[in-house]
Structure formats: structure tokens, C-alpha cells
Design a protein around this motif. Structure first.
Motif, mmCIF file in Angstrom:
data_model
loop_
_atom_site.group_PDB
_atom_site.id
_atom_site.type_symbol
_atom_site.label_atom_id
_atom_site.label_comp_id
_atom_site.label_asym_id
_atom_site.label_seq_id
_atom_site.Cartn_x
_atom_site.Cartn_y
_atom_site.Cartn_z
ATOM 1 N N ALA A 85 38.682 -15.212 120.665
ATOM 2 C CA ALA A 85 37.641 -14.501 119.505
ATOM 3 C C ALA A 85 36.427 -15.615 119.492
ATOM 4 C CB ALA A 85 38.520 -14.798 118.340
ATOM 5 N N TYR A 91 33.226 -14.317 117.537
ATOM 6 C CA TYR A 91 33.760 -13.610 116.187
ATOM 7 C C TYR A 91 34.972 -14.504 115.500
ATOM 8 C CZ TYR A 91 31.693 -9.176 117.564
ATOM 9 O OH TYR A 91 30.530 -8.445 118.178
ATOM 10 N N GLU A 92 35.105 -14.408 114.274
ATOM 11 C CA GLU A 92 36.408 -14.544 113.719
ATOM 12 C C GLU A 92 37.583 -13.614 114.409
ATOM 13 O OE1 GLU A 92 36.988 -17.051 111.469
ATOM 14 O OE2 GLU A 92 35.021 -17.405 111.251
ATOM 15 N N ALA A 152 38.252 -10.022 113.259
ATOM 16 C CA ALA A 152 37.100 -9.261 113.422
ATOM 17 C C ALA A 152 37.238 -8.510 114.500
ATOM 18 C CB ALA A 152 35.758 -9.842 112.982
ATOM 19 N N LEU A 153 37.937 -8.653 115.703
ATOM 20 C CA LEU A 153 37.991 -8.273 116.778
ATOM 21 C C LEU A 153 38.925 -6.965 116.955
ATOM 22 C CD1 LEU A 153 37.083 -10.878 119.467
ATOM 23 C CD2 LEU A 153 35.582 -8.913 119.068
ATOM 24 N N ARG A 198 38.384 -3.064 117.707
ATOM 25 C CA ARG A 198 37.057 -2.759 118.551
ATOM 26 C C ARG A 198 37.637 -2.615 119.969
ATOM 27 N NH1 ARG A 198 32.151 -4.573 116.582
ATOM 28 N NH2 ARG A 198 31.633 -5.191 118.755
ATOM 29 N N GLU A 246 32.010 -5.369 124.149
ATOM 30 C CA GLU A 246 31.826 -6.953 124.346
ATOM 31 C C GLU A 246 31.160 -7.099 125.816
ATOM 32 O OE1 GLU A 246 31.659 -7.984 121.323
ATOM 33 O OE2 GLU A 246 33.258 -6.182 120.792
ATOM 34 N N ARG A 285 28.018 -12.035 123.264
ATOM 35 C CA ARG A 285 28.949 -12.769 122.037
ATOM 36 C C ARG A 285 27.950 -11.980 120.863
ATOM 37 N NH1 ARG A 285 27.084 -17.284 125.127
ATOM 38 N NH2 ARG A 285 28.915 -18.264 126.078
ATOM 39 N N LYS A 286 28.648 -12.346 119.660
ATOM 40 C CA LYS A 286 28.082 -11.530 118.337
ATOM 41 C C LYS A 286 26.912 -12.006 118.182
ATOM 42 C CE LYS A 286 29.529 -11.222 113.557
ATOM 43 N NZ LYS A 286 30.207 -11.832 112.408
#
Length: 324
Positions: free
Chosen positions: A32, A37-38, A41-42, A45, A50, A80-81
């Protein structure tokens, strides 16, 4: 199971499971964090979200070829986010229930190192690459040789050790300014007489360096190409010595005398010759062609007869009247 989960959480690589549609069912902390991400949160998804556009279609195609229990290893570009990207090496296998189990490793640094190593091998001149903290990250064999260090010993040193102590503050300022505005440029070009490198044994030698910016996963770096000017300075000194000897020899001759090079440019003469050239001819007279000098001297030249004058001027015309 608790021990297994603890082991997965302690891993530095990303470890994950997706469902048959490619949605994350589970992912460890390292995975993660790799994606920015935390951990929670993934979940749910699609993994395809990604992957950098362009790789997504290839991923679906490759996953469709996975058979149950078979293992595949491939390299992808992930986003990445925060929008930044990295190169990830993915090892995955299809489980009996259609889910995908995978291990993700960030290989961007390895990719950078391979790219830089290939560059260092391809360059004939000494190259030193420093990071934003002025620490040497890479140096090729030629750099070690020119600075007198055993192979590999330059890596990890601060690059200011390669310049004399008296010049370090000024050099640091130039490099810091370069990092604020990185672009390919020559540094100390034209100042090679004053700028010197410092070998491991403390001896100094004249150098000229060129800087090139490098973007890496660990931050900006600077590639420095070093040119040892020692042989050039020796050649210049030899040329100056030869010129001084010629000038000295010409001055020892009381009669006017001058020399032209192969390109018909005046390059040496004595004081007696310069006094012959009329004062309205611009000084210095260096570089004048033979024809231009004769044209300037014609009013004071004395010929035995008109035929001699005509022949002499014809010879000048054949050489080309030229000019400054």
C-alpha cells in the motif's frame, strides 16, 4: 495464520491478492505504501487503475494467459496516489478460485543504476555523478584514474575533495546554483588555467568540467564530465616557448624580416620590419597577408627598373592581395 499474517506485514515487498476481476482483496502495508495509499484504501480498487496508461491493456492480455498454479514475472509502470510513477517488478500466479496472488517490488532504483552504469561504460572521458548532498554516487574507471583513486573508492566521498581546498567554497556555490537551475552547461570553461582538480595524493592539475542534470528515483543528480587539460597546457607552453624563441631570433637580426604562415598570415616580425610599415596602417599588423603588406610598403619600395617593379607586383597578385 497469525504468524503468516505477521510475516507478510514485515515483508519489504508488496504482497497482495486480487479477485478474478483484478480488484484488491488484500494487500500488506509495504504494498500500500509503495502505491501511496493507506492499507485499507486500496481494497476493492481495480489493480489496473494503479498501472500507467499504456501498460493496462498489456496487463489484461498477460493475465488472460495465466493458468492455474503457473507463475509469471513481468515489469510494469505503476502510478502512485500523488501521480508520481515507479517501475515495479510483479511476480504473480493464478489460484484455483481464479484469484491472483502477487508480489510487487519497486525496481526503479535498480533501473536507474543500470541506466547510469551503461552511460558510464559508454563515455570515454572521466565522469563523476553526485547527488543533491554533493556525495559521489557513481564514478567510472577513467575518473578514478585521473584523480588517482583505486577503483570504487570515489563512491561515497564528498565531491569537493576533488578540488583544492582554496577553491572549494567558490566551487560549492557554483554547483548549488546549478542545482537550482539545472541545464547542460560547461562550468569553469575558459577558466581552466585558474581551476584545478585535486588528486588523492594532493597534487593538482588543470581541468575543465561540463555538467548535465540527471533525474532519478532518489532525487536529482548531477553528471560531471571532467577534461584533464594537462597535455593541452603543455602544448600551449611549448608553442609559447617556440614563439618566444622565434621572436628572440628575429630581434637579433638588424635588417627588417617577417614570416608568413601557410595560410598567408603574418605571424612573426622584428621591430625593424614594423618600423617600415607606414603609421597609418592599423596596429597590430599580425595577420596581414603578404599582398596587403607589400601594398602598404609599395610607396617606399625601390626597384631596379620598371620591369622589376612589374614582376614583383605580379608575384604579389599571384599570391592574392588578401587583407587583414
Amino acid at each position: 495464520e497469525a504468524r503468516f499474517r505477521a510475516l507478510v506485514e514485515q515483508a519489504v515487498d508488496g504482497i497482495f491478492v486480487t479477485d478474478a476481476q483484478g480488484r484488491f482483496l488484500a494487500i500488506n502495508t509495504a504494498g500500500a505504501a509503495m502505491l501511496g495509499y493507506e492499507q485499507g484504501a486500496l481494497l476493492g480498487r481495480p489493480m489496473a487503475d494503479e498501472i500507467v496508461d499504456g501498460d493496462a491493456a498489456r496487463r489484461l492480455e498477460e493475465l488472460s494467459r495465466l493458468e492455474e498454479g503457473s507463475v509469471t514475472q513481468s515489469t510494469w509502470h505503476f502510478r502512485r496516489k500523488d501521480g508520481s510513477t515507479f517501475t515495479g517488478e510483479l511476480v504473480g500466479r493464478r489460484l484455483s478460485d481464479g484469484c491472483l496472488q502477487g508480489i510487487l517490488r519497486d525496481v526503479t532504483a535498480r533501473e536507474d543504476a543500470d541506466r547510469i552504469d551503461a552511460f558510464l561504460v559508454s563515455v570515454a572521458e572521466p565522469v563523476v555523478i553526485v547527488n543533491g548532498d554533493s556525495v559521489i554516487e557513481y564514478a567510472n574507471r577513467q575518473a578514478h584514474e585521473v584523480f588517482g583513486y583505486p577503483d570504487g573508492e570515489l563512491v561515497g566521498l564528498r565531491h569537493e575533495l576533488l578540488v583544492p581546498e582554496r577553491a572549494r567554497a567558490a566551487h560549492e556555490g557554483k554547483v548549488a546554483g546549478y542545482l537550482r537551475n539545472p541545464q547542460t552547461r560547461a562550468l569553469h570553461a575558459g577558466l581552466a588555467r585558474e581551476f584545478h582538480g585535486r588528486r588523492k595524493d594532493g597534487t593538482e592539475f588543470p581541468i575543465e568540467i561540463s555538467l548535465n542534470p540527471l533525474t532519478t528515483s532518489t532525487g536529482p543528480m548531477v553528471s560531471t564530465v571532467v577534461r584533464d587539460l594537462t597535455q593541452r597546457r603543455i602544448a600551449e607552453a611549448a608553442g609559447q616557448l617556440q614563439a618566444q624563441r622565434i621572436a628572440s631570433a628575429l630581434e637579433s637580426i638588424p635588417d627588417p624580416i617577417a614570416l608568413w604562415d601557410a595560410t598567408d598570415r603574418l605571424f612573426a616580425y622584428n621591430a625593424a620590419f614594423e618600423r617600415l610599415v607606414p603609421s597609418d596602417v592599423p596596429r597590430p599588423i599580425d595577420g596581414m597577408s603578404y599582398g596587403a603588406v607589400i601594398a602598404a610598403l609599395e610607396p617606399i619600395l625601390v626597384f631596379a627598373n620598371d620591369d622589376s617593379r612589374a614582376n614583383a607586383l605580379a608575384e604579389v597578385g599571384a599570391r592574392g592581395a588578401g587583407g587583414f
